[in-house]
Design a protein around this motif. Structure first.
Motif, mmCIF file in Angstrom:
data_model
loop_
_atom_site.group_PDB
_atom_site.id
_atom_site.type_symbol
_atom_site.label_atom_id
_atom_site.label_comp_id
_atom_site.label_asym_id
_atom_site.label_seq_id
_atom_site.Cartn_x
_atom_site.Cartn_y
_atom_site.Cartn_z
ATOM 1 N N TYR A 1 0.839 -1.229 -0.102
ATOM 2 C CA TYR A 1 0.028 0.039 0.077
ATOM 3 C C TYR A 1 0.985 1.370 -0.017
ATOM 4 O O TYR A 1 1.806 1.447 0.722
ATOM 5 C CB TYR A 1 -0.856 0.041 1.230
ATOM 6 C CG TYR A 1 -1.728 1.256 1.291
ATOM 7 C CD1 TYR A 1 -3.005 1.077 0.623
ATOM 8 C CD2 TYR A 1 -1.545 2.249 2.117
ATOM 9 C CE1 TYR A 1 -4.087 2.313 0.633
ATOM 10 C CE2 TYR A 1 -2.360 3.215 2.349
ATOM 11 C CZ TYR A 1 -3.768 3.161 1.540
ATOM 12 O OH TYR A 1 -4.540 4.142 1.592
ATOM 13 N N ASP A 2 0.660 2.126 -0.937
ATOM 14 C CA ASP A 2 1.238 3.396 -1.041
ATOM 15 C C ASP A 2 0.570 4.658 -0.128
ATOM 16 O O ASP A 2 -0.448 5.063 -0.386
ATOM 17 C CB ASP A 2 1.425 3.983 -2.498
ATOM 18 C CG ASP A 2 2.480 4.984 -2.871
ATOM 19 O OD1 ASP A 2 3.044 5.338 -1.757
ATOM 20 O OD2 ASP A 2 2.619 5.298 -3.852
ATOM 21 N N LYS B 1 1.770 7.680 -0.057
ATOM 22 C CA LYS B 1 1.999 8.749 -0.780
ATOM 23 C C LYS B 1 0.756 9.402 -1.141
ATOM 24 O O LYS B 1 0.000 8.788 -1.913
ATOM 25 C CB LYS B 1 2.986 8.573 -1.917
ATOM 26 C CG LYS B 1 3.589 9.798 -2.456
ATOM 27 C CD LYS B 1 4.392 9.550 -3.923
ATOM 28 C CE LYS B 1 4.889 11.052 -4.400
ATOM 29 N NZ LYS B 1 5.800 10.674 -5.418
ATOM 30 N N ASN C 1 6.252 9.385 4.979
ATOM 31 C CA ASN C 1 6.061 8.687 3.978
ATOM 32 C C ASN C 1 5.362 9.478 2.911
ATOM 33 O O ASN C 1 4.541 8.783 1.942
ATOM 34 C CB ASN C 1 5.540 7.518 4.517
ATOM 35 C CG ASN C 1 6.186 6.459 4.991
ATOM 36 O OD1 ASN C 1 6.634 5.351 4.439
ATOM 37 N ND2 ASN C 1 6.650 6.417 6.418
ATOM 38 N N LYS D 1 1.359 -0.948 4.987
ATOM 39 C CA LYS D 1 1.842 -0.788 3.924
ATOM 40 C C LYS D 1 1.762 -2.477 3.381
ATOM 41 O O LYS D 1 1.207 -3.021 2.193
ATOM 42 C CB LYS D 1 3.219 -0.691 3.622
ATOM 43 C CG LYS D 1 3.368 0.619 3.665
ATOM 44 C CD LYS D 1 5.098 1.088 3.616
ATOM 45 C CE LYS D 1 5.432 2.398 3.984
ATOM 46 N NZ LYS D 1 6.921 2.858 3.933
#
Length: 269
Positions: free
Chosen positions: A3-4, A6, A30, A235
């Protein structure tokens, strides 16, 4: 699949101090788009936003005064998040108190508050306002949620309840319907005000004696370590799983027995 974080937006209950604030900062490290600090203290909230702006720049955080035991106040934090950032992707059900001397309030915050977060997050806001394929809810339990501590039995009960919610809302059918991934962490003893104020936060007498007799057994760690491990769980952890973070070591999965039927031979003599 990782999992991003950003450009994601997160709402953190109890986010104005302690581990909650560390979660916020680590999300921004992050490259999260913004964080919403939902907390009771205006003083801590203002200070936390200033700290975040100094490190990460403007428009990275807002504070919303929130009592998580009040459903409407909690929902207002969700609404303010959408108003500010247009999206909402991650919820930390983090707000909690450790004080058996005020056990009714402890239950209201630690249990009712998380129920409110799950109902608002999974059943309403995150499916509607998430970016990308999925959103994430992280429930903050404790090592007290997977074992018993004699000095704070009610606190342990509340954290067992949080673990039960992660397991129950973590069934596959709910993920398939909502695309909201539910995970939990169980931090061990962490250097926060919650722990520094632990002496006297119980029923006294034998409970206080039990604490004094066993205090040296607890593994300790710093809040920033818990926050960093929480990012790894967000993540990578599968839906419905729970992870222990204690003693400054990497998170490890806590796995319940597959089914209670495997214990049917554990009968009394």
């Amino acid at each position: 699949m990782v999992y991003d974080i950003k450009n994601k937006v997160a709402l953190i209950t109890g986010g104005a101090s302690g581990i909650g604030l560390e979660y916020a900062k680590e999300l921004l490290r992050n490259e999260a788009k913004g964080v919403v600090l939902a907390d009771l203290s205006k003083e801590f909230g203002s200070k936390a936003v200033q700290e975040i702006e100094q490190e990460f720049g403007p428009n990275k955080a807002i504070f919303v005064q929130t009592d998580v035991t009040d459903y409407n106040q909690f929902e207002n934090a969700f609404k303010k998040a959408i108003e500010k950032y247009k999206n909402l992707d991650i919820l930390f059900n983090n707000a909690g108190i450790l004080n058996d001397a005020i056990w009714q309030k402890e239950i209201a915050v630690n249990v009712n508050g998380v129920v409110h977060g799950m109902l608002l997050g999974m059943d309403n806001y995150l499916p509607k306002y998430k970016q990308g394929d999925e959103a994430v809810i992280m429930n903050i339990s404790s090592t007290a949620g997977i074992q018993g501590y004699g000095h704070v039995p009610v606190y342990c009960a509340t954290k067992h309840a949080v673990h039960g919610m992660t397991c129950s809302w973590g069934v596959p059918e709910f993920y398939e319907e909502t695309k909201v991934r539910v995970v939990g962490i169980h931090p061990g003893v962490t250097h926060t005000p919650l722990i520094f104020n632990m002496v006297g936060s119980n029923f006294g007498g034998k409970y206080e004696a039990h604490l004094q007799n066993h205090m040296a057994e607890f593994l300790t760690q710093e809040p920033n370590h818990v926050a960093k491990e929480a990012m790894e769980v967000i993540k990578k952890a599968p839906h419905g799983t729970s992870w222990v973070v204690e003693g400054g070591q990497p998170a490890y999965q806590f796995i319940m027995p597959d089914h209670r039927t495997t214990m049917r031979n554990n009968t009394l003599p």
